[in-house]
Design an enzyme around this catalytic site. Structure first.
Site, PDB file in Angstrom:
ATOM      1  CB  CYS A  17      -2.758 -10.426  -6.309  1.00  0.00           C
ATOM      2  SG  CYS A  17      -3.891 -11.584  -5.557  1.00  0.00           S
ATOM      3  CG  ASN A 117      -3.378  -6.265  -6.816  1.00  0.00           C
ATOM      4  OD1 ASN A 117      -2.727  -5.240  -6.819  1.00  0.00           O
ATOM      5  ND2 ASN A 117      -3.681  -6.888  -5.695  1.00  0.00           N
ATOM      6  CB  CYS A 251      -4.279   1.008  -1.039  1.00  0.00           C
ATOM      7  SG  CYS A 251      -3.714   0.147   0.429  1.00  0.00           S
ATOM      8  CB  SER A 299       7.923  -3.534   6.396  1.00  0.00           C
ATOM      9  OG  SER A 299       7.789  -4.210   7.624  1.00  0.00           O
ATOM     10  CG  ASP A 362       5.064  -1.874   8.662  1.00  0.00           C
ATOM     11  OD1 ASP A 362       3.893  -2.168   8.431  1.00  0.00           O
ATOM     12  OD2 ASP A 362       5.933  -2.743   8.911  1.00  0.00           O
ATOM     13  CB  CYS A 399      -7.882  -3.922   4.061  1.00  0.00           C
ATOM     14  SG  CYS A 399      -7.919  -3.351   2.355  1.00  0.00           S
ATOM     15  CB  CYS A 449      -8.480   4.153   0.689  1.00  0.00           C
ATOM     16  SG  CYS A 449      -9.360   3.079   1.857  1.00  0.00           S
TER      17      CYS A 449
END
Ligand code: AMP
Length: 474
Positions: A17, A117, A251, A299, A362, A399, A449
């Site tokens: 989000c 989020n 992240c 990306s 990616d 995740c 992470c």
């Protein structure tokens, strides 16, 4: 773990989000609309805005894209000097209005709206416990747990209640809370998702990413720190060290895929720069003789530029993306074969024909996209050789903190070696960036992470779910 238990776990955690908020501006809802517009990439399933005029909260939300949801008429129903907004990501479970945020609730200390989020890892336990105590939930969103815990807290003030609630939840949250006379922004103790503070025309603004500040002309002040609660009211900005923070776990996937390249996140680091350096490190680690480097748009773009620059190989836009592909696209049943990826990407034949091509993307998640792209570059584009280079390590773990990745068994790299994946996607060669190469691409690499690449999860699941997590990774 049984398939059912695993599916239930994943069903509940699939959310990504974007959040945006304004305090102290007569056009708060309009500015929030623009902020959400700039954060559209963080969620396309639905969006909502809640505003306050100091007396009451007003809310408008719907499924769909920001620009389709908010007409002038709808924005006029959102008066006041402060507002928060939320974009919700599309999930496999389908779109549902009841899960679109902000969530609005009224209890003894007044009304609150919440925009969240991230994902909580103990939402199921907390929800079951709250339901046993009589709470009635309006949605299946884990964020609603925060609302109920706040309402149930016995602390004296609203701030103390919210801190009490947030100290019981585990997981990732960049959270905005709107009340009649204040806007509160909180970031989880690990700082998993980004959240930054800015100023605009005498008002304060809060956003998942700085690209939203750029659109409205706001100035970036600083990040909301992990574990910090910022309370914005008529009295100004108050900062509280609300939650004890152990270790940062930003992240890394925000840099690899999710955030917009023009944003500055996690302490003002530019996403585009990191992506280019991922590409440069990939070229150093995994060179291959070729005539061209092409990105998988969008990306893979900065990483491909970085790769091409480092390798000294020409960069070309060999694949063109149609940006207007929506969820409602209807695939013809017959006559047009292999429609899938063609609707989104088309190869530029005169660029690719007869060439040895390096395709930079990616990440590989299920492997289905890469397979189609390799086929397209070779068969339609006419490339002589297709070498795939991935600007992140093998994605081996799902995740649990807010990136929409599929279950572990659907992640091709969790059960296949690189050579097997190469064969599957039919590339002439395939190589991933190493974990060291990834770590070398960001400042302070210990602050991130990397669980999707290492299976080393910084925020553990509580109780029974710890076992479920461990079972998942045997
Ligand atoms: P696939 O391997 O077919 O599952 O898809 C890989 C592609 O999905 C890559 O081009 C990525 O850019 C993209 N991707 C990676 N992670 C995500 C995500 N969480 N949501 C949507 N797309 C993603």
């Amino acid at each position: 773990m049984s398939t059912l238990a695993e599916d239930r776990l994943f069903y509940e955690i699939r959310e990504e989000c974007g959040v945006f908020g304004v305090f102290g501006h007569p056009e708060a809802a309009n500015l929030t609309y623009l902020g959400l517009y700039a954060l559209q990439h963080r969620g396309q399933e639905g969006a909502g805005i809640c505003s306050t005029d100091g007396k009451q909260l007003y809310i408008e939300k719907s499924t769909g894209l920001v620009a389709d949801i908010f007409s002038d008429k709808r924005l006029r129903k959102l008066p006041g000097f402060a507002a928060i907004g939320h974009n919700r990501y599309s999930t496999a479970g389908g779109s549902s209005l009841k899960n679109v945020q902000p969530l609005l609730a009224t209890f003894s200390l007044g009304s609150i709206a919440v925009a969240h989020n991230g994902n909580l890892v103990n939402a199921t336990e907390l929800r079951e416990q709250l339901e046993r105590e009589g709470a009635i939930f309006q949605s299946t969103a884990d964020s609603e747990v925060i609302v109920h815990l706040t309402a149930h807290s016995r602390a004296d003030t609203f701030k103390a209640r919210l801190i009490d609630a947030l100290s019981q939840v585990a997981g990732a949250f960049s959270l905005l809370v709107l009340r009649e006379k204040e806007l509160i922004a909180v970031r989880d103790p690990y700082g998993v998702r980004p959240l930054c503070l800015g100023s605009f025309d005498g008002a304060y603004v809060v956003s998942s990413e700085t690209c939203a500040f750029d659109l409205i002309g706001a100035e970036y002040i600083r990040d909301i720190e992990p574990g910090e609660m910022v309370v914005i009211s008529e009295d100004g900005v108050e900062s509280l060290k609300a939650l004890h923070s152990h270790k940062k776990a930003y992240c890394i996937f925000e840099f690899i895929y999710f955030a917009r390249p023009d944003s500055f996140i996690f302490g003002g680091i530019n996403v585009n720069e990191v992506r280019k350096s991922l590409g440069r490190n990939l070229a150093k680690e995994r060179p291959v003789e070729a005539d061209l480097v092409i990105p998988v748009p969008d990306s893979g773009m900065p990483a491909a530029l970085g790769y091409a620059t480092e390798a000294g190989i020409p960069f070309e836009l060999g694949l063109i993306r149609n940006h207007y592909v929506g969820r409602t696209f209807i695939e013809p049943k017959q006559s047009i074969r292999h429609f899938g990826v063609k609707i989104k990407l088309n190869p530029v034949r005169n660029i690719l024909r007869g060439k040895r091509v390096i395709v930079v993307d990616d990440s590989i998640v299920r492997g289905t996209t890469s397979k189609k792209i390799v086929k397209m570059v070779r068969e339609v584009g006419g490339a002589r050789e297709v070498h795939v280079r991935i600007s992140s390590p093998k994605t081996i773990g799902p995740c649990f903190y807010g990136i929409d990745t599929p279950t572990r068994r659907e992640l091709i790299a969790s059960s296949h070696r690189v050579e097997e994946i190469r064969k599957y996607i039919t590339a002439d060669s395939l190589a991933y960036l190493s974990l060291d190469g990834l770590r070398a691409s960001v400042p302070n690499p210990d602050d991130y992470c990397y669980a999707c690449f290492t299976n080393d999860y910084p925020i553990r699941f509580p109780g029974e779910q710890v076992e479920q997590m461990e079972l998942l990774f045997v």
